[in-house]
Design a protein around this motif. Structure first.
Motif, PDB file in Angstrom:
ATOM      1  N   ASP A   1      36.253  39.342  41.084  1.00 58.27           N
ATOM      2  CA  ASP A   1      35.521  38.954  42.285  1.00 58.27           C
ATOM      3  C   ASP A   1      36.020  37.591  42.775  1.00 58.27           C
ATOM      4  O   ASP A   1      36.163  36.655  41.970  1.00 58.27           O
ATOM      5  N   PRO A   2      36.293  37.444  44.085  1.00 55.30           N
ATOM      6  CA  PRO A   2      36.835  36.176  44.607  1.00 55.30           C
ATOM      7  C   PRO A   2      35.946  34.966  44.325  1.00 55.30           C
ATOM      8  O   PRO A   2      36.431  33.831  44.310  1.00 55.30           O
ATOM      9  N   GLY A   3      34.661  35.200  44.117  1.00 60.16           N
ATOM     10  CA  GLY A   3      33.747  34.086  43.871  1.00 60.16           C
ATOM     11  C   GLY A   3      34.108  33.250  42.658  1.00 60.16           C
ATOM     12  O   GLY A   3      33.711  32.080  42.562  1.00 60.16           O
ATOM     13  N   TRP A   4      34.873  33.835  41.738  1.00 57.01           N
ATOM     14  CA  TRP A   4      35.252  33.099  40.527  1.00 57.01           C
ATOM     15  C   TRP A   4      36.295  32.028  40.793  1.00 57.01           C
ATOM     16  O   TRP A   4      36.558  31.183  39.927  1.00 57.01           O
ATOM     17  N   TYR A   5      36.908  32.054  41.971  1.00 54.74           N
ATOM     18  CA  TYR A   5      37.914  31.044  42.293  1.00 54.74           C
ATOM     19  C   TYR A   5      37.350  29.922  43.147  1.00 54.74           C
ATOM     20  O   TYR A   5      38.081  29.019  43.546  1.00 54.74           O
TER      21      TYR A   5
ATOM     22  N   ALA B   1      34.953  28.501  48.577  1.00 61.24           N
ATOM     23  CA  ALA B   1      35.733  29.655  48.155  1.00 61.24           C
ATOM     24  C   ALA B   1      37.200  29.490  48.537  1.00 61.24           C
ATOM     25  O   ALA B   1      37.530  28.853  49.540  1.00 61.24           O
ATOM     26  N   LEU B   2      38.053  30.073  47.727  1.00 61.33           N
ATOM     27  CA  LEU B   2      39.487  30.058  48.010  1.00 61.33           C
ATOM     28  C   LEU B   2      39.771  30.975  49.198  1.00 61.33           C
ATOM     29  O   LEU B   2      39.190  32.052  49.315  1.00 61.33           O
ATOM     30  N   ASP B   3      40.636  30.531  50.093  1.00 61.59           N
ATOM     31  CA  ASP B   3      40.989  31.331  51.262  1.00 61.59           C
ATOM     32  C   ASP B   3      41.483  32.712  50.828  1.00 61.59           C
ATOM     33  O   ASP B   3      42.346  32.819  49.946  1.00 61.59           O
ATOM     34  N   GLU B   4      40.942  33.764  51.443  1.00 62.53           N
ATOM     35  CA  GLU B   4      41.273  35.129  51.030  1.00 62.53           C
ATOM     36  C   GLU B   4      42.754  35.444  51.218  1.00 62.53           C
ATOM     37  O   GLU B   4      43.341  36.164  50.415  1.00 62.53           O
ATOM     38  N   ARG B   5      43.355  34.911  52.268  1.00 66.17           N
ATOM     39  CA  ARG B   5      44.779  35.177  52.486  1.00 66.17           C
ATOM     40  C   ARG B   5      45.628  34.503  51.414  1.00 66.17           C
ATOM     41  O   ARG B   5      46.598  35.084  50.914  1.00 66.17           O
ATOM     42  N   LEU B   6      45.242  33.291  51.039  1.00 64.96           N
ATOM     43  CA  LEU B   6      45.960  32.580  49.976  1.00 64.96           C
ATOM     44  C   LEU B   6      45.776  33.312  48.645  1.00 64.96           C
ATOM     45  O   LEU B   6      46.720  33.453  47.865  1.00 64.96           O
ATOM     46  N   LEU B   7      44.570  33.791  48.413  1.00 64.50           N
ATOM     47  CA  LEU B   7      44.293  34.519  47.183  1.00 64.50           C
ATOM     48  C   LEU B   7      45.112  35.801  47.107  1.00 64.50           C
ATOM     49  O   LEU B   7      45.666  36.150  46.059  1.00 64.50           O
ATOM     50  N   ALA B   8      45.211  36.512  48.228  1.00 63.52           N
ATOM     51  CA  ALA B   8      46.001  37.747  48.256  1.00 63.52           C
ATOM     52  C   ALA B   8      47.472  37.468  47.989  1.00 63.52           C
ATOM     53  O   ALA B   8      48.133  38.213  47.252  1.00 63.52           O
ATOM     54  N   ARG B   9      47.992  36.399  48.570  1.00 64.55           N
ATOM     55  CA  ARG B   9      49.400  36.054  48.344  1.00 64.55           C
ATOM     56  C   ARG B   9      49.637  35.686  46.884  1.00 64.55           C
ATOM     57  O   ARG B   9      50.652  36.064  46.300  1.00 64.55           O
ATOM     58  N   ALA B  10      48.712  34.950  46.315  1.00 68.51           N
ATOM     59  CA  ALA B  10      48.850  34.558  44.911  1.00 68.51           C
ATOM     60  C   ALA B  10      48.874  35.778  44.006  1.00 68.51           C
ATOM     61  O   ALA B  10      49.628  35.836  43.030  1.00 68.51           O
ATOM     62  N   GLY B  11      48.050  36.771  44.325  1.00 69.66           N
ATOM     63  CA  GLY B  11      47.998  37.971  43.503  1.00 69.66           C
ATOM     64  C   GLY B  11      49.238  38.822  43.561  1.00 69.66           C
ATOM     65  O   GLY B  11      49.459  39.676  42.690  1.00 69.66           O
ATOM     66  N   ARG B  12      50.084  38.591  44.576  1.00 71.72           N
ATOM     67  CA  ARG B  12      51.301  39.397  44.730  1.00 71.72           C
ATOM     68  C   ARG B  12      52.530  38.770  44.061  1.00 71.72           C
ATOM     69  O   ARG B  12      53.584  39.386  44.021  1.00 71.72           O
TER      70      ARG B  12
END
Length: 211
Positions: A11-15, A21-32
């Motif tokens: 869950d994004p809330g953990w970041y 909250a961490l930006d969702e686009r940044l989080l998605a890029r990090a996950g890739r």
């Protein structure tokens, strides 16, 4: 083995941090990216959210708890634990409409709280009162209408409480994995004895998945 199975579910809330909250686009890029996943893993590890799950080498493969417990399997276990935890009140429901609603919503899991070989459903008075405070208003609200989502939410909340308490003593990585799949929350009280929890954990872990 890569860490995608873990970061696809956390869950994004953990970041979130003091800045939000961490930006969702940044989080998605990090996950890739491999480097991004290692940074996210280290953040979870150092925060204590996944200390046991990611130990001893964060970023070097998907932890066994993640592979043993994909989300659908884990959510079925959590709901069944919640259903079992409410066995004292489910057994007490004798009204035709209430029983019919529970049977329809729970399917084969309705038999779980009725099986005394799994658990005798004996609880202290204070536990019974706590369960009734959540159960009675919900059952009254559901009278005459169908709302499985509300019923499932009740069972799943209690199921998370039960599994996290058990896992804190028996399988800490599993307890952290349960927490990471949902928004950060403080686990509430749990009351199931160890034996029925272990029985359900073993059953769900070894149950063959049906396509």
């Amino acid at each position: 083995m890569p860490l995608q199975p873990l970061f696809a579910e956390v869950d994004p809330g953990w970041y979130a941090d003091g800045a939000g909250a961490l930006d969702e686009r940044l989080l998605a890029r990090a996950g890739r990216s491999r480097l991004g996943r290692r940074m996210l893993a280290r953040r979870l590890f150092e925060s204590g959210a996944a200390h046991d799950l990611l130990a001893p080498r964060p970023g070097h493969g998907a932890p066994s708890a993640v592979m043993r417990w994909p989300r659908p399997r884990l959510l079925r276990l959590i709901r069944d634990l919640g259903v079992l935890a409410y066995a004292p009140l489910i057994r007490a429901e004798v009204g035709r409409d209430s029983v019919r609603m529970l049977k329809r919503a729970l399917g084969s899991s309705y038999l779980l709280p009725l099986d005394r070989t799994i658990w005798n459903a004996r609880v202290e008075d204070d536990v019974l009162r706590r369960l009734q405070q959540a159960w009675s208003p919900l059952m009254a609200a559901l009278r005459g209408r169908e709302d499985d989502a509300a019923l499932y939410a009740l069972f799943e909340q209690q199921g998370r409480n039960e599994l996290r308490q058990w896992a804190a003593q028996r399988d800490r990585p599993l307890g952290e994995w349960v927490a990471l799949l949902h928004p950060p929350e403080q686990p509430g009280p749990a009351h199931l004895p160890e034996k029925p929890v272990l029985l359900l954990v073993t059953h769900h872990e070894t149950k063959r998945e049906v396509a």
